[in-house]
Structures are given as C-alpha cells and as structure tokens.
Design a protein around this motif. Structure first.
Motif, PDB file in Angstrom:
ATOM      1  N   MET A   1     -20.190  15.797  48.167  1.00  0.00           N
ATOM      2  CA  MET A   1     -21.176  15.366  49.150  1.00  0.00           C
ATOM      3  C   MET A   1     -22.561  15.679  48.602  1.00  0.00           C
ATOM      4  N   ARG A   2     -23.411  14.673  48.639  1.00  0.00           N
ATOM      5  CA  ARG A   2     -24.756  14.820  48.086  1.00  0.00           C
ATOM      6  C   ARG A   2     -25.553  15.902  48.806  1.00  0.00           C
ATOM      7  N   ARG A   3     -25.520  15.934  50.123  1.00  0.00           N
ATOM      8  CA  ARG A   3     -26.278  16.909  50.900  1.00  0.00           C
ATOM      9  C   ARG A   3     -25.349  18.034  51.348  1.00  0.00           C
ATOM     10  N   SER A   4     -25.116  18.982  50.466  1.00  0.00           N
ATOM     11  CA  SER A   4     -24.193  20.075  50.785  1.00  0.00           C
ATOM     12  C   SER A   4     -24.681  20.913  51.962  1.00  0.00           C
ATOM     13  N   ASP A   5     -25.989  20.872  52.249  1.00  0.00           N
ATOM     14  CA  ASP A   5     -26.522  21.618  53.389  1.00  0.00           C
ATOM     15  C   ASP A   5     -26.072  21.017  54.727  1.00  0.00           C
ATOM     16  N   ARG A   6     -25.568  19.783  54.693  1.00  0.00           N
ATOM     17  CA  ARG A   6     -25.092  19.135  55.914  1.00  0.00           C
ATOM     18  C   ARG A   6     -23.566  19.107  56.000  1.00  0.00           C
ATOM     19  N   GLU A   7     -22.900  19.568  54.962  1.00  0.00           N
ATOM     20  CA  GLU A   7     -21.439  19.516  54.924  1.00  0.00           C
ATOM     21  C   GLU A   7     -20.832  20.531  55.885  1.00  0.00           C
ATOM     22  N   ILE A   8     -19.779  20.114  56.544  1.00  0.00           N
ATOM     23  CA  ILE A   8     -19.025  21.008  57.424  1.00  0.00           C
ATOM     24  C   ILE A   8     -17.821  21.493  56.624  1.00  0.00           C
ATOM     25  N   THR A   9     -17.694  22.787  56.487  1.00  0.00           N
ATOM     26  CA  THR A   9     -16.699  23.325  55.554  1.00  0.00           C
ATOM     27  C   THR A   9     -15.506  23.998  56.214  1.00  0.00           C
ATOM     28  N   THR A  10     -15.555  24.227  57.523  1.00  0.00           N
ATOM     29  CA  THR A  10     -14.413  24.898  58.151  1.00  0.00           C
ATOM     30  C   THR A  10     -13.637  23.933  59.034  1.00  0.00           C
ATOM     31  N   LEU A  11     -12.338  24.082  59.028  1.00  0.00           N
ATOM     32  CA  LEU A  11     -11.478  23.247  59.870  1.00  0.00           C
ATOM     33  C   LEU A  11     -11.797  23.460  61.348  1.00  0.00           C
ATOM     34  N   ALA A  12     -12.095  24.682  61.724  1.00  0.00           N
ATOM     35  CA  ALA A  12     -12.413  24.974  63.131  1.00  0.00           C
ATOM     36  C   ALA A  12     -13.622  24.166  63.595  1.00  0.00           C
ATOM     37  N   GLU A  13     -14.648  24.064  62.762  1.00  0.00           N
ATOM     38  CA  GLU A  13     -15.835  23.302  63.143  1.00  0.00           C
ATOM     39  C   GLU A  13     -15.540  21.802  63.159  1.00  0.00           C
ATOM     40  N   LEU A  14     -14.724  21.328  62.223  1.00  0.00           N
ATOM     41  CA  LEU A  14     -14.326  19.918  62.215  1.00  0.00           C
ATOM     42  C   LEU A  14     -13.583  19.566  63.504  1.00  0.00           C
ATOM     43  N   ILE A  15     -12.656  20.413  63.905  1.00  0.00           N
ATOM     44  CA  ILE A  15     -11.894  20.175  65.140  1.00  0.00           C
ATOM     45  C   ILE A  15     -12.809  20.193  66.355  1.00  0.00           C
ATOM     46  N   LYS A  16     -13.772  21.093  66.363  1.00  0.00           N
ATOM     47  CA  LYS A  16     -14.718  21.164  67.478  1.00  0.00           C
ATOM     48  C   LYS A  16     -15.481  19.848  67.620  1.00  0.00           C
ATOM     49  N   ILE A  17     -15.891  19.268  66.508  1.00  0.00           N
ATOM     50  CA  ILE A  17     -16.589  17.974  66.539  1.00  0.00           C
ATOM     51  C   ILE A  17     -15.641  16.886  67.006  1.00  0.00           C
ATOM     52  N   MET A  18     -14.427  16.856  66.463  1.00  0.00           N
ATOM     53  CA  MET A  18     -13.445  15.839  66.848  1.00  0.00           C
ATOM     54  C   MET A  18     -13.147  15.909  68.339  1.00  0.00           C
ATOM     55  N   ASP A  19     -13.109  17.107  68.891  1.00  0.00           N
ATOM     56  CA  ASP A  19     -12.867  17.273  70.327  1.00  0.00           C
ATOM     57  C   ASP A  19     -13.962  16.618  71.168  1.00  0.00           C
ATOM     58  N   LYS A  20     -15.187  16.535  70.637  1.00  0.00           N
ATOM     59  CA  LYS A  20     -16.294  15.921  71.370  1.00  0.00           C
ATOM     60  C   LYS A  20     -16.320  14.401  71.246  1.00  0.00           C
ATOM     61  N   CYS A  21     -15.628  13.855  70.263  1.00  0.00           N
ATOM     62  CA  CYS A  21     -15.665  12.408  70.024  1.00  0.00           C
ATOM     63  C   CYS A  21     -14.746  11.688  71.002  1.00  0.00           C
ATOM     64  N   ASP A  22     -15.126  10.455  71.349  1.00  0.00           N
ATOM     65  CA  ASP A  22     -14.280   9.685  72.268  1.00  0.00           C
ATOM     66  C   ASP A  22     -13.684   8.439  71.629  1.00  0.00           C
ATOM     67  N   VAL A  23     -14.049   8.137  70.391  1.00  0.00           N
ATOM     68  CA  VAL A  23     -13.486   6.999  69.670  1.00  0.00           C
ATOM     69  C   VAL A  23     -13.215   7.413  68.233  1.00  0.00           C
ATOM     70  N   CYS A  24     -12.082   6.983  67.724  1.00  0.00           N
ATOM     71  CA  CYS A  24     -11.749   7.146  66.306  1.00  0.00           C
ATOM     72  C   CYS A  24     -11.633   5.749  65.719  1.00  0.00           C
ATOM     73  N   ARG A  25     -12.396   5.509  64.670  1.00  0.00           N
ATOM     74  CA  ARG A  25     -12.321   4.213  63.981  1.00  0.00           C
ATOM     75  C   ARG A  25     -11.308   4.339  62.852  1.00  0.00           C
TER      76      ARG A  25
END
Length: 182
Positions: free
Chosen positions: A1-25
């Motif tokens: 990823m070009r912008r490593s400062d924006r990368e999400i590196t933990t599974l827990a944080e990824l799941i937290k974001i996925m929990d907020k989403c209402d559509v999966c493409r």
C-alpha cells in the motif's frame, strides 16, 4: 500500500469497519472476461483469525451461474464518508474507511449452517436479534466467501479544521455522505 499511514493492520479494526458497512460489493469473473460487480447485503462470521462473509440470493440468476463457473471473488466495502470542502483554499477531500479482499465462494447446503448464516446476515442489520421466518430457508440460496486475503485503509477527517466547520446532512442524491462546509 502506497500510503502506509492509512493502512489498517489489525483484524480487529478491519472487523470493526466491516460491522459499520451496510453493503458489500462482490466482484465475480464472468465468461466474457469482464468483472461482474454486485452490491449485496452480507453477514460476517469470524472463526479464530479467518473471516467468512455470508450472502443470500434468489435460487437462480446470473451471479449464481457465474459463481458455478468460477468461484473466485473479490470484495469491497466502505463507510464513514465525509466530504470536507475548504473554499478559502480551493481544496476538498473525502475521509473514509474501507476494506477489500478476496477468497473463494461455496454454496451453503446444510440446513443448520444455512439458518445460522441467514441469522448472522439479518442480525448484521438489526440492533437486536431478528427472528426471520424459517419458511424462507428452502427458497433462499445462501453462499459464503471464505476470505483468503484482506486489507483496509482509512483517511481520517482533518481534525483541526473540523472544529471550525459545521456538519450538514448531504442532499438525497448523495445519501450516506456528510458534507462539511464553511
């Protein structure tokens, strides 16, 4: 990823974001060589460090035909969109959180797993457990994506400028996007 400062590196944080989403493409590989992308409702199951995404469908249709031909798929979901416009600087930017990944799809045939998958899916959209009509189970196709690669990215709002702005709801044409104006 070009912008490593924006990368999400933990599974827990990824799941937290996925929990907020209402559509999966979901992006599938159609027979013509073009990606076939479909926005779908989804549910998430975490098995230790493995992510499983559940989807439902009618019992026939193009997406099911494509999956039967090639079960590889990529996915994308995003949330927390905030458009920030700074007229004095002639600058605007969008903050967001997103998750992408890929894996292999399989159909859920076992009735117990199918009911569990539909429960996970409906509970993703309700604040409290939702008891759906079990008569829907035999007339619904359920499939799952066993995620084999996943990554995420976020761009936070410019906090120092947020204090000087007011947040307005976006026009209906831009549902889900908040707009920050002077």
């Amino acid at each position: 990823m070009r912008r490593s400062d924006r990368e999400i590196t933990t599974l827990a944080e990824l799941i937290k974001i996925m929990d907020k989403c209402d559509v999966c493409r979901l992006a599938l590989n159609d027979e013509s060589g073009y990606p076939y992308i479909i926005p779908l409702n989804f549910g998430i199951k975490l098995l230790e460090d493995k992510v499983v995404l559940y989807f439902h469908s009618a019992c026939e249709g193009r997406k099911l035909d494509i999956i039967r031909q090639d079960n590889r798929a990529s996915f994308e979901m995003d949330c927390d969109h905030l458009l920030q416009s700074f007229a004095d600087k002639g600058y605007c930017t969008m903050s967001y959180q997103s998750v992408i990944g890929h894996g292999k799809i399989s159909f859920v045939e076992d009735l117990y797993e199918k009911k569990e998958a539909l429960t996970i899916l409906t509970d993703h959209y309700h604040n409290e457990h939702f008891e759906f009509n079990p008569a829907a189970i035999p007339r619904t196709t359920v499939f799952k994506l066993d995620v084999t690669a996943i990554t995420g990215k976020k761009k936070a709002p410019k906090e120092y400028e947020l204090k000087m702005k007011r947040i307005y709801d976006a026009p209906s044409a831009q549902d889900g996007i908040r707009i920050l104006v002077d």
